[in-house]
Design a protein around this motif. Structure first.
Motif, PDB file in Angstrom:
ATOM      1  N   ASP A   1       0.815  -1.216   0.000  1.00  0.00           N
ATOM      2  CA  ASP A   1       0.000   0.000   0.000  1.00  0.00           C
ATOM      3  C   ASP A   1       0.850   1.269   0.000  1.00  0.00           C
ATOM      4  OD1 ASP A   1      -2.438  -1.374   0.024  1.00  0.00           O
ATOM      5  OD2 ASP A   1      -2.320  -1.651   2.199  1.00  0.00           O
TER       6      ASP A   1
ATOM      7  N   TRP B   1      -7.472  -0.349  -6.805  1.00  0.00           N
ATOM      8  CA  TRP B   1      -6.842  -0.837  -5.580  1.00  0.00           C
ATOM      9  C   TRP B   1      -7.780  -0.795  -4.378  1.00  0.00           C
ATOM     10  CZ3 TRP B   1      -2.048   2.635  -6.780  1.00  0.00           C
ATOM     11  CH2 TRP B   1      -1.247   2.003  -7.752  1.00  0.00           C
ATOM     12  N   GLN B   2      -8.931  -0.123  -4.517  1.00  0.00           N
ATOM     13  CA  GLN B   2      -9.868  -0.013  -3.395  1.00  0.00           C
ATOM     14  C   GLN B   2     -11.203  -0.697  -3.708  1.00  0.00           C
ATOM     15  OE1 GLN B   2      -9.372   3.960  -1.072  1.00  0.00           O
ATOM     16  NE2 GLN B   2      -9.011   4.517  -3.215  1.00  0.00           N
TER      17      GLN B   2
ATOM     18  N   LYS C   1     -12.283  -3.405  -2.566  1.00  0.00           N
ATOM     19  CA  LYS C   1     -12.871  -3.986  -1.360  1.00  0.00           C
ATOM     20  C   LYS C   1     -13.337  -2.934  -0.366  1.00  0.00           C
ATOM     21  CE  LYS C   1     -10.163  -8.255  -1.633  1.00  0.00           C
ATOM     22  NZ  LYS C   1      -9.207  -9.148  -0.938  1.00  0.00           N
TER      23      LYS C   1
ATOM     24  N   PRO D   1     -12.777   1.583   0.980  1.00  0.00           N
ATOM     25  CA  PRO D   1     -11.812   2.685   1.130  1.00  0.00           C
ATOM     26  C   PRO D   1     -10.623   2.276   1.985  1.00  0.00           C
ATOM     27  CG  PRO D   1     -13.765   3.081   2.473  1.00  0.00           C
ATOM     28  CD  PRO D   1     -14.075   1.890   1.623  1.00  0.00           C
ATOM     29  N   HIS D   2      -9.444   2.721   1.556  1.00  0.00           N
ATOM     30  CA  HIS D   2      -8.213   2.427   2.298  1.00  0.00           C
ATOM     31  C   HIS D   2      -7.691   3.729   2.902  1.00  0.00           C
ATOM     32  CE1 HIS D   2      -4.068   1.266   3.153  1.00  0.00           C
ATOM     33  NE2 HIS D   2      -4.474   0.017   3.071  1.00  0.00           N
ATOM     34  N   PRO D   3      -7.311   3.723   4.182  1.00  0.00           N
ATOM     35  CA  PRO D   3      -6.906   4.974   4.844  1.00  0.00           C
ATOM     36  C   PRO D   3      -5.704   5.666   4.207  1.00  0.00           C
ATOM     37  CG  PRO D   3      -6.381   3.052   6.201  1.00  0.00           C
ATOM     38  CD  PRO D   3      -7.266   2.575   5.102  1.00  0.00           C
TER      39      PRO D   3
ATOM     40  N   LEU E   1      -4.905   5.347   0.792  1.00  0.00           N
ATOM     41  CA  LEU E   1      -5.217   5.684  -0.602  1.00  0.00           C
ATOM     42  C   LEU E   1      -6.375   6.667  -0.730  1.00  0.00           C
ATOM     43  CD1 LEU E   1      -4.915   2.082  -2.107  1.00  0.00           C
ATOM     44  CD2 LEU E   1      -3.184   3.888  -2.129  1.00  0.00           C
TER      45      LEU E   1
ATOM     46  N   TRP F   1     -19.501   3.622  -1.425  1.00  0.00           N
ATOM     47  CA  TRP F   1     -19.013   3.507  -0.048  1.00  0.00           C
ATOM     48  C   TRP F   1     -19.908   4.280   0.913  1.00  0.00           C
ATOM     49  CZ3 TRP F   1     -13.447   5.016  -1.948  1.00  0.00           C
ATOM     50  CH2 TRP F   1     -12.899   3.930  -2.656  1.00  0.00           C
TER      51      TRP F   1
END
Length: 394
Positions: free
Chosen positions: A261, A287-288, A290, A292-294, A296, A318
């Motif tokens: 990441d 890349w997200q 699945k 939200p990524h903190p 990205l 989301w």
């Protein structure tokens, strides 16, 4: 006391034996000692008593001599202990003066502790005082002295390395840190300063190869450092070879790094800085998948393109799953604002500030109001945003 009683009993037994034994045997015997014209004759009992008394007197004399010498040794130890206690008082006085801001007093007190054994802490404290006073040469001398102590070596070397970096001597800092033993080289702060020096020297490739070995000591900071390394490496490629070379370099990276990441965030950031917003949008949404990524998600707010359909669709999805997440509303509002969609931007940003106010959202709402010539509302939002930003500053 027991030993004295036992000694007296033993002496009495010996004397009794010497007196009674000849009587029992019936032959007292005698001893003749002849030295030139002098003859000494005594009984065996008298000889034993004489020898015993002589040994006893000799033992007493030796004890007296030993006690006398011990007094001189005790005086030396007493004077030595007094000097040690004096140095300790000066050491504590120096620390107190340093905390009180009396730098000259601290310097004077700590100077009198140089001959004491404080495990190098006195030299570290004196170096801090000298640093504040601007005595740079003295700082290095004190830190070198502190480095002679095993327990202070890491702290002294780290401080020297930081000084080198501040003075633009990154290689000198790196050389000092590389001289530490294996155990010290795994210290998290040693690793951080070493990484900083390598980064400022532009040794991105070496840092990239070494960083996986530092993952355990760095713990949660690993992602930040990995992102810093990747960003430096990507920026170097983009500036020298261009955006297409950057994309090719990404494809050539091992799968493990492309799934990291920190590397993804650095690559997306570099795409944005190169103006490749379409590619950045594609990567960030892919890349997200699945969720939200903190690391990205904040990068999506930098997207600036006429039709960020993929990003907007992902953010709206989301929000349906988590309609109380202010960060999602904020990200969608900023993406919409950058795309020129003031209606959507205003709608979601009002929801975002209702859930949790932040200066960025308030400033964007103020600019939207200003575009609509609603000056009163714009001024009110600007004031709220400025006040919030002021509160958040340390």
């Amino acid at each position: 006391m027991k030993r004295l009683i036992y000694a007296i009993i033993l002496i009495l037994v010996i004397l009794a034996a010497m007196l009674i034994a000849p009587q029992v045997v019936g032959d007292k015997g005698y001893v003749l000692i002849s030295m030139g014209t002098t003859n000494i004759e005594m009984s065996v009992v008298s000889l034993c008593i004489t020898l015993f008394v002589t040994c006893l007197v000799l033992w007493i004399v030796l004890r007296i001599i030993g006690r006398t010498l011990g007094l001189f040794k005790g005086s030396h130890a007493w004077f030595g202990g007094r000097a040690r206690r004096k140095r300790e008082r000066k050491f504590y006085r120096g620390l107190h003066a340093m905390a009180e801001g009396d730098l000259q007093g601290a310097k004077k007190a700590l100077q009198e502790t140089n001959d004491g054994d404080f495990d190098g802490v006195n030299f570290l404290a004196a170096a801090q005082v000298a640093q504040t006073l601007g005595e740079h040469d003295r700082v290095r001398w004190l830190l070198d002295k502190a480095a002679d102590y095993d327990n202070a070596k890491v702290a002294a070397t780290l401080t020297l390395a930081r000084l080198d970096i501040q003075q633009g001597q990154q290689q000198a800092a790196l050389d000092k840190l590389n001289q530490l033993d294996e155990k010290a080289s795994r210290h998290p702060q040693v690793i951080r300063v070493k990484a900083q020096a390598m980064g400022e020297l532009g040794q991105w490739q070496a840092l990239q190869e070494t960083l996986p070995q530092w993952r355990k000591p760095l713990k949660d900071d690993y992602v930040t450092w990995a992102q810093t390394v990747a960003k430096g490496k990507f920026a170097e490629i983009a500036s020298k070879q261009g955006a297409h070379a950057l994309q090719q370099h990404w494809q050539d990276l091992p799968r493990k790094l492309r799934n990291d990441d920190a590397y993804r965030a650095a690559y997306a950031q570099q795409l944005l800085e190169q103006g490749m917003h379409n590619e950045a949008e594609l990567r960030l949404t892919e890349w997200q998948k699945k969720g939200p990524h903190p690391v990205l998600l904040p990068l999506m707010t930098q997207l600036s393109m006429p039709n960020p359909a993929k990003a907007i669709a992902a953010l709206e999805q989301w929000i349906k799953q988590d309609d109380t997440n202010a960060q999602l509303y904020s990200a969608l509002g900023q993406v919409a604002y950058n795309a020129g969609d003031d209606i959507l931007a205003e709608k979601v940003l009002l929801k975002a500030v209702k859930l949790h106010e932040n200066p960025e959202d308030l400033m964007i709402l103020a600019q939207i109001s200003e575009r609509r010539h609603n000056d009163a509302q714009a001024l009110s939002l600007y004031k709220r945003g400025a006040a919030l930003e002021h509160q958040s500053q340390p």
